[in-house]
Motif scaffolding. Structure first.
Motif, short mmCIF file in Angstrom:
data_model
loop_
_atom_site.label_atom_id
_atom_site.label_comp_id
_atom_site.label_asym_id
_atom_site.label_seq_id
_atom_site.Cartn_x
_atom_site.Cartn_y
_atom_site.Cartn_z
N GLY A 58 -34.54 64.79 -27.36
CA GLY A 58 -34.39 63.64 -26.78
C GLY A 58 -35.05 62.36 -27.37
O GLY A 58 -34.96 61.13 -26.58
N TYR A 153 -39.83 56.49 -20.34
CA TYR A 153 -39.35 57.82 -20.74
C TYR A 153 -39.00 58.86 -19.24
O TYR A 153 -39.41 58.41 -18.25
CB TYR A 153 -40.76 58.49 -20.92
CG TYR A 153 -41.47 57.74 -22.02
CD1 TYR A 153 -41.34 58.52 -23.45
CD2 TYR A 153 -42.20 56.66 -21.91
CE1 TYR A 153 -41.92 57.74 -24.45
CE2 TYR A 153 -42.76 55.97 -23.12
CZ TYR A 153 -42.67 56.77 -24.38
OH TYR A 153 -43.22 56.01 -25.45
N ARG A 154 -38.05 59.47 -19.59
CA ARG A 154 -37.49 60.27 -18.68
C ARG A 154 -37.05 61.59 -19.13
O ARG A 154 -36.50 61.78 -20.08
CB ARG A 154 -36.00 59.73 -18.02
CG ARG A 154 -36.26 58.34 -17.43
CD ARG A 154 -35.09 57.65 -16.97
NE ARG A 154 -35.20 56.38 -16.46
CZ ARG A 154 -34.31 55.37 -15.98
NH1 ARG A 154 -33.25 55.78 -16.00
NH2 ARG A 154 -34.72 54.36 -15.73
N ARG A 155 -37.55 62.81 -18.00
CA ARG A 155 -37.28 64.03 -18.70
C ARG A 155 -35.92 64.54 -18.36
O ARG A 155 -35.72 65.45 -17.48
CB ARG A 155 -38.25 65.00 -17.72
CG ARG A 155 -38.65 66.31 -18.59
CD ARG A 155 -39.70 66.99 -17.73
NE ARG A 155 -39.45 67.17 -16.19
CZ ARG A 155 -40.29 67.30 -15.27
NH1 ARG A 155 -41.38 67.49 -15.84
NH2 ARG A 155 -39.75 67.51 -13.99
N ASP A 156 -34.75 63.72 -18.89
CA ASP A 156 -33.36 63.97 -18.71
C ASP A 156 -32.74 64.80 -19.53
O ASP A 156 -33.52 65.19 -20.75
CB ASP A 156 -32.91 62.51 -18.71
CG ASP A 156 -31.66 62.37 -17.61
OD1 ASP A 156 -31.10 63.53 -17.32
OD2 ASP A 156 -30.98 61.41 -17.50
N ARG A 166 -34.66 60.52 -23.99
CA ARG A 166 -35.69 61.01 -23.11
C ARG A 166 -36.93 59.70 -23.40
O ARG A 166 -37.63 59.26 -22.49
CB ARG A 166 -36.52 62.22 -23.43
CG ARG A 166 -35.61 63.18 -22.78
CD ARG A 166 -36.49 64.69 -22.91
NE ARG A 166 -35.91 65.59 -22.26
CZ ARG A 166 -36.12 67.05 -22.19
NH1 ARG A 166 -37.17 67.27 -22.69
NH2 ARG A 166 -35.47 67.56 -21.30
#
Length: 498
Positions: A58, A153-156, A166
């Motif tokens: 990501g 930041y995203r833990r997608d 991400r």
């Protein structure tokens, strides 16, 4: 003198893979090859080395030509924010985890947790809004018009070909403080429309709704108050999933009664101008709910201000817009491109209670965020021939022993603020010099030879038009500026010879 203009082949477009990991080995580490031979350890070392060359899932690198577009995009956004009087701030890339926890509803699971940082439990910031609320509370700010351009930041689950990462940039604009009713909201909406228009990403529309309208709608339909936010989160998925899937989530995952879910559907299908939607929801009884009526009155006033700003035609009152973040308290809005399937490219709303969580005083606020990566994906499609550098002038020589003369010209042009390059060789041939300039899209060249140095002249060439003039050295800067402005008049050299 004959100056050669080589025809450069178009660079091949570099494909962008989503996240393809290296193929797994066909045998386990304990397996042996036929005949009892041990596995080839060199292949394992090679694979391990390739793993180190990958970026994390990501996340990605950006090439020079991509950075040209990104910098131009971010500068456009920054200039728009400044035009409306915003001041820039910066906040840390990580926050205490307790600062972020409980602010994002179901999306809280996407927060990147970090290991213990010397006794502090931290996390990477999920957005720029919550850190801004902390900043306002910590500095006891009463009013502020702020913007911030930073990574989040995203833990997608990333979809990189559609601009979902991400690690990505957000560009936030917010108005914090007490203002007259809906005035700050109108200003914020106008900024968002102005920024998207300036980026020239194509036609777009902005869906707008109000949390009080949503809450009143759910109360009217019989949704238990304890499920309001959970059902909002489900409704928010209607732009990505059909009603049947959303209804299934409401009933089977959220625990909503089926008949209550069915009462919600007619509301979520209503959208249009404020007048159109107001007439429809009046028939559905929404004006009978006091909370919903307050939200509808807010939107009526807001639309009157948007008319004055000249941006009202961009907005569609859409009851299916919910925005799942827990901190919204009033108007909410989301922008989508009508010709591109990249999801929303901007979104925001009013959050009057978020700052109060961090301090003793509650400061109302409204703002939005631009989705930089999705906008960048669209701009890259539009600018396939983007340059890798912003060099305006290339200085070349046709004779030997002129390196210092080229350096003097480069220094003079740079001192005038003109981006200038030369080939870093003592005695380069003319073909690779002009070849470098054309390959990198440099529009103007200044070419000298021994005769020009003796006579105190230079040749200024517009490379794309094969146009050249010879001028005294004292007129070089003015002539170069005219060439860059497309105002140079001289001899055409279409065949590449003089």
């Amino acid at each position: 003198l004959d100056y050669i203009f080589p025809v450069m082949a178009d660079n091949k477009e570099k494909a962008m893979a989503d996240e393809a990991p290296p193929a797994a080995a066909s045998a386990t580490s304990s397996a042996q090859a036929p005949g009892g031979a041990q596995p080839d350890k060199s292949k394992k070392k090679k694979k391990a080395k390739q793993d180190y060359l990958q970026t994390p899932k990501g996340m990605r690198d950006y090439e020079p030509k991509e950075m040209i577009i990104r910098e131009r995009m971010l500068n456009t956004i920054s200039q728009t924010f400044k035009k409306f009087g915003a001041r820039r701030i910066e906040t840390p890339v990580m926050e205490l985890k307790e600062t972020l926890t409980g602010k994002y509803g179901e999306d809280s699971k996407l927060i990147f947790d970090l290991a213990d940082q010397g006794g502090q439990i931290c996390a990477l910031r999920y957005d720029l809004t919550v850190p801004f609320a902390r900043y306002v509370a910590a500095n006891r700010i009463k009013q502020m018009k702020r913007y911030q351009i930073s990574r989040v930041y995203r833990r997608d689950n990333p979809m990189m070909n559609r601009g979902r990462y991400r690690e990505f940039y957000q560009c936030d604009f917010d108005l914090a403080g007490e203002y007259d009713r809906m005035v700050a909201d109108a200003e914020t909406c106008a900024v968002m429309v102005d920024a998207l228009s300036a980026l020239a990403v194509g036609p777009f529309k902005v869906k707008i709704n109000h949390r009080q309208v949503l809450d009143g709608m759910m109360a009217l339909c019989g949704v238990p108050q304890s499920l309001f936010r959970a059902i909002c989160s489900a409704i928010d998925k209607l732009d990505k999933a059909p009603w049947e899937e959303v209804r299934n989530e409401m009933v089977n995952e959220k625990g909503l009664e089926p008949e209550v879910a069915d009462r919600i559907r007619p509301f979520t299908e209503v959208n249009g101008t404020f007048e159109e939607v107001a007439a429809r929801v009046r028939d559905l009884g929404l004006y009978d709910n006091e909370q919903a009526k307050a939200g509808l009155d807010d939107l009526e006033l807001l639309f009157s201000y948007l008319e004055v700003y000249g941006v009202a035609p961009r907005f569609s009152f859409d009851l299916s817009l919910a925005r799942g973040l827990d901190y919204y308290t009033g108007v909410i809005f989301e922008a989508v491109l009508t010709r591109e399937k990249v999801g929303s490219v901007a979104g925001g709303g009013r959050y009057d209670e978020l700052v109060g969580i961090f301090g003793s005083t509650s400061i109302p606020a409204v703002g939005f965020s631009l989705g930089v990566e999705r906008l960048f994906t669209v701009l890259m499609k539009k600018e396939k021939k983007a340059r890798e550098c912003e060099t305006q002038v290339f200085v070349a020589s046709i004779d030997k022993d002129l390196l210092k003369d080229r350096m003097r010209i480069v220094a003079e042009l740079r001192a005038e603020g003109i981006a200038t390059e030369l080939l870093l060789k003592e005695n380069p041939r003319i073909k690779p010099q002009l070849g470098y300039a054309e390959q990198n899209g440099v529009p103007v060249a200044v070419v000298i030879g021994g005769n020009e140095v003796q006579q105190g002249t230079v040749n200024v060439k517009v490379l794309a038009e094969r146009l050249q003039v010879t001028v005294p050295r004292s007129e070089m800067v003015a002539t170069v500026r005219a060439a860059l402005a497309g105002e140079l008049k001289g001899e055409s050299n279409a065949e590449g010879a003089e």
